[in-house]
Scaffold this motif. Structure first.
Motif, short mmCIF file in Angstrom:
data_model
loop_
_atom_site.label_atom_id
_atom_site.label_comp_id
_atom_site.label_asym_id
_atom_site.label_seq_id
_atom_site.Cartn_x
_atom_site.Cartn_y
_atom_site.Cartn_z
N LEU A 1 0.83 -1.21 0.00
CA LEU A 1 0.00 0.00 0.00
C LEU A 1 0.86 1.25 0.00
O LEU A 1 0.54 2.24 -0.68
CB LEU A 1 -0.93 -0.01 1.22
CG LEU A 1 -2.03 -1.08 1.21
CD1 LEU A 1 -2.83 -1.03 2.52
CD2 LEU A 1 -2.97 -0.88 0.02
N ALA A 2 1.97 1.22 0.74
CA ALA A 2 2.87 2.38 0.77
C ALA A 2 3.49 2.63 -0.59
O ALA A 2 3.63 3.78 -1.02
CB ALA A 2 3.95 2.16 1.82
N PHE A 3 3.82 1.56 -1.30
CA PHE A 3 4.44 1.72 -2.62
C PHE A 3 3.45 2.31 -3.61
O PHE A 3 3.80 3.23 -4.38
CB PHE A 3 4.93 0.36 -3.13
CG PHE A 3 5.65 0.44 -4.44
CD1 PHE A 3 6.98 0.81 -4.51
CD2 PHE A 3 5.00 0.13 -5.63
CE1 PHE A 3 7.66 0.89 -5.72
CE2 PHE A 3 5.67 0.19 -6.84
CZ PHE A 3 6.99 0.57 -6.89
N PHE A 4 2.22 1.82 -3.60
CA PHE A 4 1.23 2.29 -4.56
C PHE A 4 0.48 3.53 -4.10
O PHE A 4 -0.48 3.95 -4.73
CB PHE A 4 0.25 1.17 -4.90
CG PHE A 4 0.83 0.14 -5.82
CD1 PHE A 4 1.31 0.49 -7.07
CD2 PHE A 4 0.92 -1.18 -5.44
CE1 PHE A 4 1.85 -0.45 -7.92
CE2 PHE A 4 1.46 -2.14 -6.28
CZ PHE A 4 1.93 -1.77 -7.52
N ARG A 5 0.92 4.09 -2.97
CA ARG A 5 0.33 5.36 -2.56
C ARG A 5 0.66 6.46 -3.57
O ARG A 5 -0.05 7.44 -3.69
CB ARG A 5 0.85 5.73 -1.16
CG ARG A 5 0.05 6.83 -0.48
CD ARG A 5 0.43 6.90 0.99
NE ARG A 5 -0.02 5.70 1.70
CZ ARG A 5 0.60 5.18 2.75
NH1 ARG A 5 1.71 5.72 3.20
NH2 ARG A 5 0.11 4.10 3.33
N ASN A 6 1.76 6.25 -4.28
CA ASN A 6 2.11 7.15 -5.38
C ASN A 6 1.44 6.62 -6.65
O ASN A 6 1.79 5.56 -7.14
CB ASN A 6 3.63 7.19 -5.56
CG ASN A 6 4.06 8.23 -6.59
OD1 ASN A 6 3.28 8.66 -7.43
ND2 ASN A 6 5.32 8.63 -6.51
N PRO A 7 0.47 7.35 -7.20
CA PRO A 7 -0.27 6.85 -8.37
C PRO A 7 0.63 6.60 -9.58
O PRO A 7 0.28 5.80 -10.46
CB PRO A 7 -1.28 7.98 -8.67
CG PRO A 7 -1.38 8.75 -7.40
CD PRO A 7 -0.04 8.65 -6.75
N LEU A 8 1.78 7.25 -9.63
CA LEU A 8 2.68 7.08 -10.76
C LEU A 8 3.11 5.63 -10.90
O LEU A 8 3.20 5.11 -12.02
CB LEU A 8 3.92 7.97 -10.60
CG LEU A 8 5.01 7.82 -11.66
CD1 LEU A 8 4.48 8.19 -13.04
CD2 LEU A 8 6.23 8.66 -11.31
N TYR A 9 3.37 4.96 -9.79
CA TYR A 9 3.80 3.57 -9.84
C TYR A 9 2.69 2.67 -10.38
O TYR A 9 2.96 1.72 -11.14
CB TYR A 9 4.21 3.08 -8.45
CG TYR A 9 5.37 3.85 -7.86
CD1 TYR A 9 6.37 4.36 -8.68
CD2 TYR A 9 5.45 4.09 -6.50
CE1 TYR A 9 7.42 5.08 -8.14
CE2 TYR A 9 6.51 4.80 -5.95
CZ TYR A 9 7.49 5.29 -6.77
OH TYR A 9 8.53 5.99 -6.25
N LEU A 10 1.47 2.95 -10.01
CA LEU A 10 0.35 2.16 -10.51
C LEU A 10 0.17 2.35 -12.01
O LEU A 10 -0.10 1.39 -12.74
CB LEU A 10 -0.93 2.55 -9.77
CG LEU A 10 -2.18 1.70 -10.03
CD1 LEU A 10 -1.91 0.24 -9.67
CD2 LEU A 10 -3.37 2.23 -9.26
N VAL A 11 0.36 3.58 -12.48
CA VAL A 11 0.27 3.84 -13.91
C VAL A 11 1.40 3.14 -14.66
O VAL A 11 1.19 2.50 -15.70
CB VAL A 11 0.30 5.36 -14.18
CG1 VAL A 11 0.39 5.64 -15.68
CG2 VAL A 11 -0.94 6.03 -13.60
N LEU A 12 2.62 3.24 -14.12
CA LEU A 12 3.76 2.60 -14.77
C LEU A 12 3.61 1.09 -14.82
O LEU A 12 4.06 0.45 -15.78
CB LEU A 12 5.05 2.96 -14.03
CG LEU A 12 5.57 4.39 -14.21
CD1 LEU A 12 6.81 4.61 -13.36
CD2 LEU A 12 5.87 4.68 -15.67
N LEU A 13 2.99 0.52 -13.81
CA LEU A 13 2.80 -0.92 -13.77
C LEU A 13 2.06 -1.42 -15.01
O LEU A 13 2.37 -2.49 -15.54
CB LEU A 13 2.02 -1.30 -12.50
CG LEU A 13 1.66 -2.78 -12.32
CD1 LEU A 13 2.92 -3.59 -12.08
CD2 LEU A 13 0.69 -2.95 -11.16
N VAL A 14 1.10 -0.63 -15.48
CA VAL A 14 0.29 -1.03 -16.63
C VAL A 14 0.86 -0.48 -17.94
O VAL A 14 0.93 -1.18 -18.95
CB VAL A 14 -1.17 -0.55 -16.45
CG1 VAL A 14 -2.01 -0.91 -17.66
CG2 VAL A 14 -1.77 -1.14 -15.18
N VAL A 15 1.29 0.77 -17.91
CA VAL A 15 1.67 1.46 -19.14
C VAL A 15 3.07 1.07 -19.61
O VAL A 15 3.30 0.92 -20.83
CB VAL A 15 1.57 2.99 -18.94
CG1 VAL A 15 2.12 3.73 -20.16
CG2 VAL A 15 0.13 3.39 -18.68
#
Length: 256
Positions: free
Chosen positions: A25-39
């Motif tokens: 949860l701490a890692f994905f608190r930054n939305p950029l990481y979630l976007v990079l995971l897919v994009v």
């Protein structure tokens, strides 16, 4: 005594799972990481394939696959390795302050390393899933399951590299730049886009995983001669990451 031990086991497992969930949860608190995971896998596979497609094939006479396929494989393993490495790097860099307090409170470096490793493993397998799906969408993949296994293993391997870099480098910027540079050189040598001495290419982590990935995608088989070297490399990097993490965590936490 046995009953007390049995009651303690669920508590230990619960603490590990709680730690994994908190780190994720701490890692994905930054939305950029979630976007990079897919994009990131989608962009890398598409643009690497398109870029190599424009090059003359005669310039790479020893290339086993077409340049388009090579580019897509390049993008898939690059994206998975970079993201896995970044997760490992940031997990280690974020560990100093938090883990020092937990070690002082009585937690062991081994348990803390386990929770962070499981976090890295879970996130890396997710990005490997995305990369495999993108590869299946753009390329005729012979064995998707084996492709996923190789990509996942490549991401985990570079997660260990990220953990090591995070243990010896103190900043996110220098760690990220070092990681991206290493992956760039590694994948270029593994794909054969930069002809060089065979020993130099094999010295990098992704040489054998890339050969396995290429065989899984094109032939649908397993390059048996590359399995053992890849496993040995992963084992060595994993042991090194454990030893360096425990050493630095113990020193930072004031433990011997």
């Amino acid at each position: 005594m046995a009953a007390m031990r049995d009651r303690a086991l669920p508590g230990t497992g619960h603490r590990v799972w709680t730690g994994v969930r908190a780190h994720t949860l701490a890692f994905f608190r930054n939305p950029l990481y979630l976007v990079l995971l897919v994009v990131l896998p989608l962009i890398e596979i598409r643009f690497a394939g398109s870029a190599l497609e424009t090059l003359p094939a005669v310039a790479f006479p020893k290339m086993e696959a077409s340049l388009t396929t090579t580019g897509r494989l390049f993008g898939a393993i690059y994206a998975t390795a970079v993201f896995g490495g970044i997760v490992g790097l940031f997990q280690r860099l974020s560990a100093d302050e938090t883990d020092r307090r937990l070690i002082i409170a009585g937690s062991s470096p081994g348990r803390l390393f386990l929770t962070r490793t499981l976090t890295v493993l879970g996130i890396t397998l997710v990005v490997a899933t995305v990369a495999t799906a993108a590869l299946v969408w753009t390329e005729d993949v012979a064995t998707p399951a084996l492709t996923f296994a190789v990509l996942g293993a490549s991401g985990v391997l570079y997660a260990f590299v990220g953990l090591l870099l995070g243990s010896v480098l103190s900043g996110e910027l220098e760690g990220s730049l070092a990681l991206v540079f290493i992956v760039d050189v590694d994948v270029i040598l593994a794909t054969g886009l930069l002809p060089t001495d065979l020993f130099v290419g094999e010295a990098f982590p992704l040489y054998h995983p890339y050969q396995l990935l290429q065989t899984a995608v094109i032939d649908g088989g397993l390059g048996n001669e590359h399995v053992f070297p890849a496993l040995v490399y992963a084992l060595v990097m994993g042991v090194a990451a454990v030893l360096v993490y425990q050493r630095t965590a113990s020193v930072n936490g004031g433990c011997v």
